[in-house]
Design an enzyme around this catalytic site. Sequence first.
Site: not given
Ligand code: NAD
Length: 473
Positions: A218, A252
């Site tokens: 997602e 998002c």
């Molecule tokens: P992110 O990708 O930085 O982090 C998400 C999760 O992944 C966190 O729990 C983090 O600890 C983990 N993570 C980060 N880097 C990692 C790695 N290299 N390996 C493994 N795990 C890792 O996202 P964010 O900044 O927390 O959220 C914002 C993003 O999420 C935006 O791009 C937004 O559009 C998207 N988002 C999508 C939806 C959806 O339903 N499609 C909903 C909410 C947010």
Amino acid sequence: MEKNLQPPNSLLDTMYQEQLTFSHSLRLTTANERVAKLERLHAAISAHEDELMQAMWEDFKKPSVEVKLTELAPLYMEIKYFKKNLSNWMRPKRVSNHFPFLLGKSVIHYEPKGVVLIIAPWNYPFYLALAPLIAAVAAGNAVTIKPSEFTPHTTKIIGKVIASTFAPEEVRVVEGGIEASQALLEQPFHHIFFTGSTPVGREIMKAAAKHLAGVTLELGGKSPAIIDESADLQTAAAKLMWGKFLNAGQTCIAPDYVLINKDMIEVFVAALGKAMETFKSKDETSSDMSAIVSERHYNRMRHLLQDATEKGAKILLGGHFDDENRRLSPTVISPVDSSMLVMQEEIFGPILPLVGVNHTQDAISYINAHDKPLALYVFSKNDFKINQILQQTSSGGSCINDVVVHITNPELPFGGINQSGFGNYHGLAGFKTFSHEKSVFHQFTRFNVNKMLYPPYGPQKQKLIKWLMRLIK
Ligand code: NAD
């Protein structure tokens, strides 16, 4: 930020093994037993509402009304919908047989995937950790949740809710940041449900490949809104203002930018200004809007705006920073072009660029020249144009004459496509995401029907096969 809290790898191995062992009994649970779990989860969420609102205020000053509307209400609605439908969804589904095996029985069984990992982001930290959990538990899985490290107070409440509802071998929360996530990804989970950014989504897929785990991604990206000449501009402005500035634009499916006829921009900016006035309490950077989650993201907003204005964009509305509270007032900019960072990356904050186009076909071409968005918004009263846009573009979902609200209907699967993710959830789609559709064919046993197809393939058999092929073709 609690980045280094993750348990050592040996403990993660043990935790995984405990859940794996427990998952074998979970797969035998009935619909009533799973519904009882959802009811306990509902009660635990309800009991922690006040603490959650306090925690989210501490994490990023999220107004309590928005906590109720966007974190709690959708979870209660989802639980209600699952309770109503689960026993029907779990029931094996008989499907028709196809020639030449007409005498058996064909059935689809829904078996749990097993042990699943949910990795959640910070922007709706409670909802996005628990909404997939509802589907995963209803489908009979053991679950490990890794919430975001950027919202530590909310993570504590998630931990409390889970610990008061489930035994750890069924559902557990593992705290920590990237390292914790990476350590968890070493475990052979059967399914990984990831919500987060597109670049991290790529890393998740790589990690999942090692164990051939199922993946739901997602992700995010730039979700455009098209406004055509027939739209009611004042209503469109109010809806876009609300959708863009809800959660301070950290959504998002927030409309990322607007594609609008060049000649309409001036009138539309006036409509946006009017909408902004009606939303505002006295203070322009009012507490009705969440803060930007971290210093890093706050500085990113500054940088995006500075880069755009240096390259020729004008701030038409807003643009006021409040460093003490990490807030940026709703900000509208135009003209913009592809050299600006604000048009290259997901904004994820309260900046709304207006892109001038000549006609609808221009807007379609613009969208098709970029990554497939998670959501596409269209404001129009012209059905022909609406269909034209829907048919000629690809997006995870779409909402016509509104924004964001399509996410609330559990009958509509929610998810992206390609760069905005794949797989989906909510309602039945969520149940299916966390279930394996196992196809079972029960053969008729009174006599062996397919004996006539066994070798040796003498002239009689060849004649029979020829006749069969004619029927099949
Ligand atoms: P992110 O990708 O930085 O982090 C998400 C999760 O992944 C966190 O729990 C983090 O600890 C983990 N993570 C980060 N880097 C990692 C790695 N290299 N390996 C493994 N795990 C890792 O996202 P964010 O900044 O927390 O959220 C914002 C993003 O999420 C935006 O791009 C937004 O559009 C998207 N988002 C999508 C939806 C959806 O339903 N499609 C909903 C909410 C947010």
